[in-house]
Design a protein around this motif. Structure first.
Motif, PDB file in Angstrom:
ATOM      1  N   ARG A  13       0.839  -1.196   0.000  1.00  0.00           N
ATOM      2  CA  ARG A  13       0.000   0.000   0.000  1.00  0.00           C
ATOM      3  C   ARG A  13       0.878   1.251   0.000  1.00  0.00           C
ATOM      4  NH1 ARG A  13      -5.192   2.361   2.388  1.00  0.00           N
ATOM      5  NH2 ARG A  13      -5.858   3.085   0.344  1.00  0.00           N
ATOM      6  N   ALA A  16       2.334   1.765  -3.377  1.00  0.00           N
ATOM      7  CA  ALA A  16       1.326   2.304  -4.302  1.00  0.00           C
ATOM      8  C   ALA A  16       1.113   3.802  -4.073  1.00  0.00           C
ATOM      9  CB  ALA A  16       0.006   1.557  -4.127  1.00  0.00           C
ATOM     10  N   LEU A  91      -7.264   2.111 -18.487  1.00  0.00           N
ATOM     11  CA  LEU A  91      -6.023   1.369 -18.304  1.00  0.00           C
ATOM     12  C   LEU A  91      -6.410  -0.106 -18.213  1.00  0.00           C
ATOM     13  CD1 LEU A  91      -4.535   3.787 -15.616  1.00  0.00           C
ATOM     14  CD2 LEU A  91      -4.362   3.948 -18.092  1.00  0.00           C
ATOM     15  N   ARG A  94      -4.176  -4.752 -17.060  1.00  0.00           N
ATOM     16  CA  ARG A  94      -4.322  -5.710 -15.954  1.00  0.00           C
ATOM     17  C   ARG A  94      -5.212  -6.887 -16.311  1.00  0.00           C
ATOM     18  NH1 ARG A  94      -2.658  -3.597 -10.724  1.00  0.00           N
ATOM     19  NH2 ARG A  94      -3.019  -5.632  -9.857  1.00  0.00           N
ATOM     20  N   ILE A  95      -6.105  -6.686 -17.303  1.00  0.00           N
ATOM     21  CA  ILE A  95      -7.039  -7.755 -17.669  1.00  0.00           C
ATOM     22  C   ILE A  95      -6.275  -9.040 -17.970  1.00  0.00           C
ATOM     23  CG2 ILE A  95      -8.771  -8.475 -19.369  1.00  0.00           C
ATOM     24  CD1 ILE A  95      -9.437  -5.549 -19.803  1.00  0.00           C
ATOM     25  N   PHE A 107       4.130  -6.818  -8.061  1.00  0.00           N
ATOM     26  CA  PHE A 107       3.440  -5.532  -7.912  1.00  0.00           C
ATOM     27  C   PHE A 107       3.160  -4.994  -9.307  1.00  0.00           C
ATOM     28  CE2 PHE A 107       2.649  -1.141  -7.380  1.00  0.00           C
ATOM     29  CZ  PHE A 107       2.200  -0.955  -6.082  1.00  0.00           C
ATOM     30  N   ARG A 109       1.356  -1.951 -11.609  1.00  0.00           N
ATOM     31  CA  ARG A 109       0.775  -0.616 -11.577  1.00  0.00           C
ATOM     32  C   ARG A 109       0.470  -0.138 -12.994  1.00  0.00           C
ATOM     33  NH1 ARG A 109       0.048   3.206  -7.516  1.00  0.00           N
ATOM     34  NH2 ARG A 109      -0.643   5.121  -8.479  1.00  0.00           N
TER      35      ARG A 109
ATOM     36  N   ILE B  36      -9.125   1.927 -14.246  1.00  0.00           N
ATOM     37  CA  ILE B  36      -8.395   0.665 -14.357  1.00  0.00           C
ATOM     38  C   ILE B  36      -9.446  -0.411 -14.540  1.00  0.00           C
ATOM     39  CG2 ILE B  36      -6.884  -0.987 -13.208  1.00  0.00           C
ATOM     40  CD1 ILE B  36      -6.670   2.527 -12.090  1.00  0.00           C
ATOM     41  N   TYR B  37      -9.464  -0.991 -15.725  1.00  0.00           N
ATOM     42  CA  TYR B  37     -10.498  -1.966 -16.050  1.00  0.00           C
ATOM     43  C   TYR B  37      -9.914  -3.357 -15.904  1.00  0.00           C
ATOM     44  CZ  TYR B  37     -14.420  -4.205 -18.236  1.00  0.00           C
ATOM     45  OH  TYR B  37     -15.507  -5.006 -18.458  1.00  0.00           O
ATOM     46  N   THR B  38     -10.511  -4.171 -15.022  1.00  0.00           N
ATOM     47  CA  THR B  38      -9.890  -5.475 -14.748  1.00  0.00           C
ATOM     48  C   THR B  38     -10.638  -6.642 -15.352  1.00  0.00           C
ATOM     49  OG1 THR B  38     -11.039  -5.630 -12.634  1.00  0.00           O
ATOM     50  CG2 THR B  38      -8.826  -4.717 -12.604  1.00  0.00           C
ATOM     51  N   GLN B  42     -13.796 -11.645 -11.532  1.00  0.00           N
ATOM     52  CA  GLN B  42     -12.791 -11.316 -10.524  1.00  0.00           C
ATOM     53  C   GLN B  42     -13.238 -11.813  -9.155  1.00  0.00           C
ATOM     54  OE1 GLN B  42      -9.856  -9.240 -11.304  1.00  0.00           O
ATOM     55  NE2 GLN B  42     -10.577 -10.387 -13.064  1.00  0.00           N
ATOM     56  N   GLU B  45     -10.851 -11.018  -3.582  1.00  0.00           N
ATOM     57  CA  GLU B  45      -9.428 -10.884  -3.219  1.00  0.00           C
ATOM     58  C   GLU B  45      -8.650 -10.188  -4.329  1.00  0.00           C
ATOM     59  OE1 GLU B  45     -11.208 -13.629  -2.871  1.00  0.00           O
ATOM     60  OE2 GLU B  45     -11.111 -14.096  -0.716  1.00  0.00           O
ATOM     61  N   GLN B  46      -8.894 -10.609  -5.577  1.00  0.00           N
ATOM     62  CA  GLN B  46      -8.203  -9.977  -6.713  1.00  0.00           C
ATOM     63  C   GLN B  46      -8.557  -8.503  -6.816  1.00  0.00           C
ATOM     64  OE1 GLN B  46      -9.636 -12.620  -9.821  1.00  0.00           O
ATOM     65  NE2 GLN B  46      -7.582 -13.407 -10.199  1.00  0.00           N
ATOM     66  N   ALA B  49      -6.757  -6.558  -4.050  1.00  0.00           N
ATOM     67  CA  ALA B  49      -5.309  -6.488  -4.313  1.00  0.00           C
ATOM     68  C   ALA B  49      -5.016  -5.474  -5.416  1.00  0.00           C
ATOM     69  CB  ALA B  49      -4.771  -7.870  -4.701  1.00  0.00           C
ATOM     70  N   ALA B  50      -5.824  -5.515  -6.479  1.00  0.00           N
ATOM     71  CA  ALA B  50      -5.615  -4.577  -7.590  1.00  0.00           C
ATOM     72  C   ALA B  50      -5.875  -3.145  -7.130  1.00  0.00           C
ATOM     73  CB  ALA B  50      -6.522  -4.941  -8.764  1.00  0.00           C
ATOM     74  N   ILE B  52      -5.506  -1.840  -4.253  1.00  0.00           N
ATOM     75  CA  ILE B  52      -4.417  -1.340  -3.410  1.00  0.00           C
ATOM     76  C   ILE B  52      -3.185  -0.998  -4.248  1.00  0.00           C
ATOM     77  CG2 ILE B  52      -2.730  -2.138  -1.685  1.00  0.00           C
ATOM     78  CD1 ILE B  52      -5.150  -3.280  -0.161  1.00  0.00           C
ATOM     79  N   GLN B  53      -2.804  -1.904  -5.163  1.00  0.00           N
ATOM     80  CA  GLN B  53      -1.620  -1.639  -5.992  1.00  0.00           C
ATOM     81  C   GLN B  53      -1.829  -0.418  -6.896  1.00  0.00           C
ATOM     82  OE1 GLN B  53      -0.272  -5.314  -7.930  1.00  0.00           O
ATOM     83  NE2 GLN B  53      -0.806  -6.417  -6.082  1.00  0.00           N
ATOM     84  N   GLU B  54      -3.062  -0.239  -7.338  1.00  0.00           N
ATOM     85  CA  GLU B  54      -3.349   0.877  -8.240  1.00  0.00           C
ATOM     86  C   GLU B  54      -3.648   2.168  -7.478  1.00  0.00           C
ATOM     87  OE1 GLU B  54      -2.845   0.825 -11.313  1.00  0.00           O
ATOM     88  OE2 GLU B  54      -2.911  -1.272 -11.945  1.00  0.00           O
ATOM     89  N   ASP B  55      -3.729   2.084  -6.161  1.00  0.00           N
ATOM     90  CA  ASP B  55      -4.014   3.244  -5.309  1.00  0.00           C
ATOM     91  C   ASP B  55      -5.222   4.040  -5.823  1.00  0.00           C
ATOM     92  OD1 ASP B  55      -3.677   4.934  -3.155  1.00  0.00           O
ATOM     93  OD2 ASP B  55      -2.251   6.233  -4.175  1.00  0.00           O
ATOM     94  N   ALA B  84      -7.749  -0.412   4.292  1.00  0.00           N
ATOM     95  CA  ALA B  84      -7.978   0.371   3.076  1.00  0.00           C
ATOM     96  C   ALA B  84      -9.439   0.758   2.954  1.00  0.00           C
ATOM     97  CB  ALA B  84      -7.511  -0.432   1.855  1.00  0.00           C
ATOM     98  N   ILE B  87     -10.991   3.571   0.672  1.00  0.00           N
ATOM     99  CA  ILE B  87     -11.375   3.412  -0.739  1.00  0.00           C
ATOM    100  C   ILE B  87     -12.894   3.205  -0.799  1.00  0.00           C
ATOM    101  CG2 ILE B  87     -11.118   2.023  -2.841  1.00  0.00           C
ATOM    102  CD1 ILE B  87      -8.338   1.204  -1.839  1.00  0.00           C
TER     103      ILE B  87
END
Lengths: 310, 131
Positions: A13, A16, A91, A94-95, A107, A109, B36-38, B42, B45-46, B49-50, B52-55, B84, B87
């Motif tokens: 965290r 990030a 963005l 990540r997909i 990690f 980003r 941020i499109y994942t 999903q 958990e995923q 995690a995403a 947090i990494q992407e803030d 977190a 968010i």
């Protein structure tokens, strides 16, 4: 900063948050980089570039998974374009990497280019520094989908992997200047498709024409979505790194990039200084009028501006 | 410097209908946000995690399968576990009126059901994110 200590201990965290700072806040970013700069320089930085849809994200995903088998800590920075109209962005890299999200040793980003045109975002190099200090052994930078001349990745990476796919044009494309010159390694992805062998042959022919006899970049045919030949690509990346180290070229390459970064910082600051000195008092507008009326030329005014700063 | 709002758009659960999520992603992009499109399927958990990494400032989830009563609170719980909870979480999809109060109680900031305007969603995000 509290966040820096947390990040150095491996807190995701915090890491990030720090990346957001280098993206958003110039002043804080400076303070931050000053504190962590000494922890950087350990990771092997790999750039993955190529046209849109070539499979850069899928390749990054598969390569990162391979590195994880050897327990390396992997950082990924995936850059996608920002809208020049609204400043917004989708963005979506990540997909292709969703099952890496939960791996504690990875990690990822995503970054928008935010107006930068060279294939990276302005803050990408500083984000790399944070991931380096965070403890990544490998940092993969995935550029935006590039055309022919977005070559900023060479300023940021130790090894540049250029990903090509079949069907993008004839062999004259491969001898043009620009993007085709920056690959330390060429990967033909989607090699299960018709024309892949031909694409590989054309790249090989281009490489054989080169006068540089020190090292000829290899061409690897892979099919990323089937995980085919990723190990061979990984070996070639490793071999390139060893080549750099053994010939003292890693140091040379990094020094060149450090020098370039320093000069860019000076250039940017100098420009700000000139604007600060000349914009509010109307001097800049007066000079523009003088040039418009052809009373003098831009070079003369440049010298005059620079001499006022000195 | 301009600091765009960052949003994670995700589809938890097993239904494969992502047109709504893509519509929203596009509308938020056009409103100047970084989305941020994942993608599909999903796990909570995923998603966390995403995020947090992407803030990100906010997570937007879309569900059409009926699993919302399980998955939305799960995401909120995981955010709390990781300190977190700042968010914000919003949701959309086919969600019966009767389920909405409990989901809001669980911490979903807003729920947008079919017929909601994208402009409404954009405005809600702008008005409510914590900066």
């Amino acid at each position: 900063m509290e966040l820096i200590n947390k990040m150095l201990k491996g807190d995701k965290r915090a890491c990030a948050r720090l990346i957001s700072i280098v993206e958003n806040d110039e002043k804080e970013s400076e303070k931050l980089i000053k504190k962590i700069y000494k922890y950087t320089g350990k990771a092997h930085i790999i750039g993955i570039t190529g046209p849109p849809g070539a499979g850069k994200s899928t390749l990054t995903d598969k390569y990162a998974k391979l590195l994880r088998k050897s327990d390396y800590i992997v950082g990924v920075i995936a850059v996608d374009p920002t809208s020049p109209y609204t400043g917004g962005a989708i963005l979506g890299d990540r997909i292709r990497m969703n099952d890496l999200a939960l791996d504690p040793g990875v990690f990822i980003r995503s970054m928008g280019t935010r107006g930068y045109l060279g294939g990276l975002a302005k803050a990408t190099r500083n984000a790399v520094k944070i991931l380096d200090a965070y403890g990544c052994d490998y940092i993969i930078i995935e550029t935006v989908g590039v055309g022919q001349s977005e070559v900023d990745i060479v300023k940021a990476a130790d090894t540049v992997v250029l990903v090509m796919v079949p069907g993008l044009g004839d062999d004259i494309q491969s001898i043009k200047a620009g993007i085709m010159e920056i690959g330390d390694l060429f990967v033909v992805n989607k090699s299960d498709l018709f024309g892949a062998q031909r694409t590989a042959t054309e790249i090989n022919m281009m490489l054989d024409m080169s006068q540089n006899t020190d090292r000829r970049p290899p061409v690897v045919m892979v099919t990323a979505n089937q995980n085919k030949n990723i190990d061979q690509m990984a070996q070639e990346i490793q071999r390139h790194y060893e080549y750099l180290v053994e010939n003292g070229l890693l140091e040379e390459r990094r020094k060149k990039n450090i020098k370039r970064e320093l000069l860019e910082l000076v250039e940017e600051e100098l420009k700000k200084l000139v604007i600060r000195e000349t914009e509010s008092n109307g001097e800049l507008d007066r000079m523009t009028d003088i040039l418009f009326n052809k009373e003098t030329d831009p070079f003369t005014l440049r010298d005059r501006l620079l001499s006022t700063i000195k | 410097m301009d600091k765009p709002i960052r949003v994670l758009v995700a589809k938890p659960g097993l239904d494969g209908h992502d047109r709504g999520a893509k519509m929203i992603a596009r509308a938020l992009r056009d409103a100047g946000m970084e989305v941020i499109y994942t993608g599909l399927r999903q796990t909570p958990e995923q998603i966390v995690a995403a995020a947090i990494q992407e803030d990100v400032d906010i997570i937007g989830m879309s569900i059409l399968s009926g699993a919302h009563n399980h998955l939305f609170p799960k995401v909120i719980g995981l955010l709390k576990d990781q300190d977190a909870e700042d968010i914000m979480v919003i949701a959309g999809g086919v969600i019966p009126e009767d389920d909405i109060p409990a989901l809001k109680e669980a911490g979903v900031a807003a729920i947008f059901t079919p017929g909601a305007l994208t402009t409404e969603i954009v405005q809600f995000i702008r008005d409510n994110i914590k900066r």
